[in-house]
Design an enzyme around this catalytic site. Structure first.
Site, PDB file in Angstrom:
ATOM      1  N   ARG A  52      13.674  29.640 -15.783  1.00 39.82           N
ATOM      2  CA  ARG A  52      13.656  28.406 -16.564  1.00 39.82           C
ATOM      3  C   ARG A  52      14.821  27.522 -16.121  1.00 39.82           C
ATOM      4  NH1 ARG A  52      12.830  32.624 -20.301  1.00 39.82           N
ATOM      5  NH2 ARG A  52      10.792  32.577 -21.331  1.00 39.82           N
ATOM      6  N   LYS A  77      15.570  33.393 -23.114  1.00 40.04           N
ATOM      7  CA  LYS A  77      15.356  33.141 -24.541  1.00 40.04           C
ATOM      8  C   LYS A  77      15.713  34.374 -25.358  1.00 40.04           C
ATOM      9  CE  LYS A  77      11.761  29.573 -24.353  1.00 40.04           C
ATOM     10  NZ  LYS A  77      10.381  29.222 -24.745  1.00 40.04           N
ATOM     11  N   HIS A 147       9.883  22.890 -14.450  1.00 42.22           N
ATOM     12  CA  HIS A 147       8.954  23.846 -15.060  1.00 42.22           C
ATOM     13  C   HIS A 147       7.699  24.017 -14.213  1.00 42.22           C
ATOM     14  CE1 HIS A 147       8.811  26.306 -18.649  1.00 42.22           C
ATOM     15  NE2 HIS A 147       7.516  26.091 -18.738  1.00 42.22           N
ATOM     16  N   ARG A 150       8.393  26.688 -11.901  1.00 46.62           N
ATOM     17  CA  ARG A 150       8.254  27.979 -12.596  1.00 46.62           C
ATOM     18  C   ARG A 150       6.790  28.402 -12.626  1.00 46.62           C
ATOM     19  NH1 ARG A 150      10.363  31.456 -16.536  1.00 46.62           N
ATOM     20  NH2 ARG A 150       9.119  31.761 -18.412  1.00 46.62           N
ATOM     21  N   HIS A 173       8.606  36.361 -20.455  1.00 48.88           N
ATOM     22  CA  HIS A 173       7.756  35.985 -21.580  1.00 48.88           C
ATOM     23  C   HIS A 173       7.839  37.042 -22.678  1.00 48.88           C
ATOM     24  CE1 HIS A 173       6.078  32.498 -19.753  1.00 48.88           C
ATOM     25  NE2 HIS A 173       5.416  33.135 -18.818  1.00 48.88           N
ATOM     26  N   TYR A 182      -2.113  31.505 -16.877  1.00 48.35           N
ATOM     27  CA  TYR A 182      -2.169  31.285 -15.437  1.00 48.35           C
ATOM     28  C   TYR A 182      -3.520  31.695 -14.868  1.00 48.35           C
ATOM     29  CZ  TYR A 182       2.827  30.791 -16.122  1.00 48.35           C
ATOM     30  OH  TYR A 182       4.052  30.383 -16.569  1.00 48.35           O
TER      31      TYR A 182
END
Length: 217
Positions: A52, A77, A147, A150, A173, A182
């Site tokens: 990220r 995150k 992004h 990414r 994730h 995806y």
């Protein structure tokens, strides 16, 4: 409160770059200058690791390992730490040849040895994408952000046959379901599945029915 389901909303299809477009963007920085080498290395790491933007700008010099099993450690995150492997092209020559000033802590820093901001990364990416337009016209129709790089990393992993659960771990994730997006965006995989199902249907169909279907009435 935890039992209340999340609000349903429209999900946009992810945007990503094809390999020729990635190569054109990576070739845009002038690597005869310090800034060009820094930009090239930053974009290369972004496109290869799928970090990220906040993870990229948060990288320090001491989180990079360039020896056997080269990788970078990042904090994503939820303050969760993970490692992302580096390919040979990502770890050389950029990180080893003067992209980091002696007094800087950040891996990717500005001329004042301060950490790059999110706006700075978006600006330098936009500059190099505009240069890449000349050799890759398809980029003109795309809005390229960090992004998108990414997403491009995830799509390349998917195309290489990497399982969605591994891609989810690679990108940090929370859920494997997030990586499923995806699959929906990869048209080539859908077309391959369609061709495969068509061949399977044709092979399982009785020879008499195929003759009847093809013969004139």
């Amino acid at each position: 409160m935890l039992a209340i389901p999340s609000k349903r909303h429209d999900k946009r299809q992810v945007h990503f770059l094809a390999r020729p477009e990635i190569e054109a963007v990576l070739a845009a920085p002038d690597r005869t200058t310090w800034l060009g080498r820094r930009d090239h290395t930053l974009l290369l790491v972004a496109a290869q690791t799928g970090l990220r933007l906040s993870e990229l700008t948060g990288l320090d010099r001491d989180v990079v390992h360039l020896g056997s099993g080269a990788h970078v450690r990042c904090v994503g995150k939820g303050r969760k730490e993970r490692t992302a492997p580096l390919t040979r092209s990502a770890r050389a020559p950029g990180m080893a040849q003067g992209t980091v000033a002696e007094g800087a802590t950040a891996l990717f820093h500005n001329v004042h040895e301060g950490r790059l901001s999110a706006d700075s990364v978006q600006s330098l990416l936009g500059k190099h994408v505009r240069v890449a337009h000349k050799s890759c016209p398809s980029l003109k129709a795309k809005s390229v952000s960090p992004h998108v790089l990414r997403h491009s990393a995830a799509m390349e992993l998917l195309q290489a046959g990497v399982n969605c659960s591994v891609i989810a771990l690679w990108l940090g994730h929370e859920s494997v379901e997030t990586a499923q997006t995806y699959l929906h965006a990869h048209l080539a995989l859908k077309e391959a599945a369609l061709r495969s199902s068509s061949r399977t249907s044709a092979a399982s169909e009785p020879a008499s029915s195929r003759t009847t279907a093809c013969s004139p009435s």
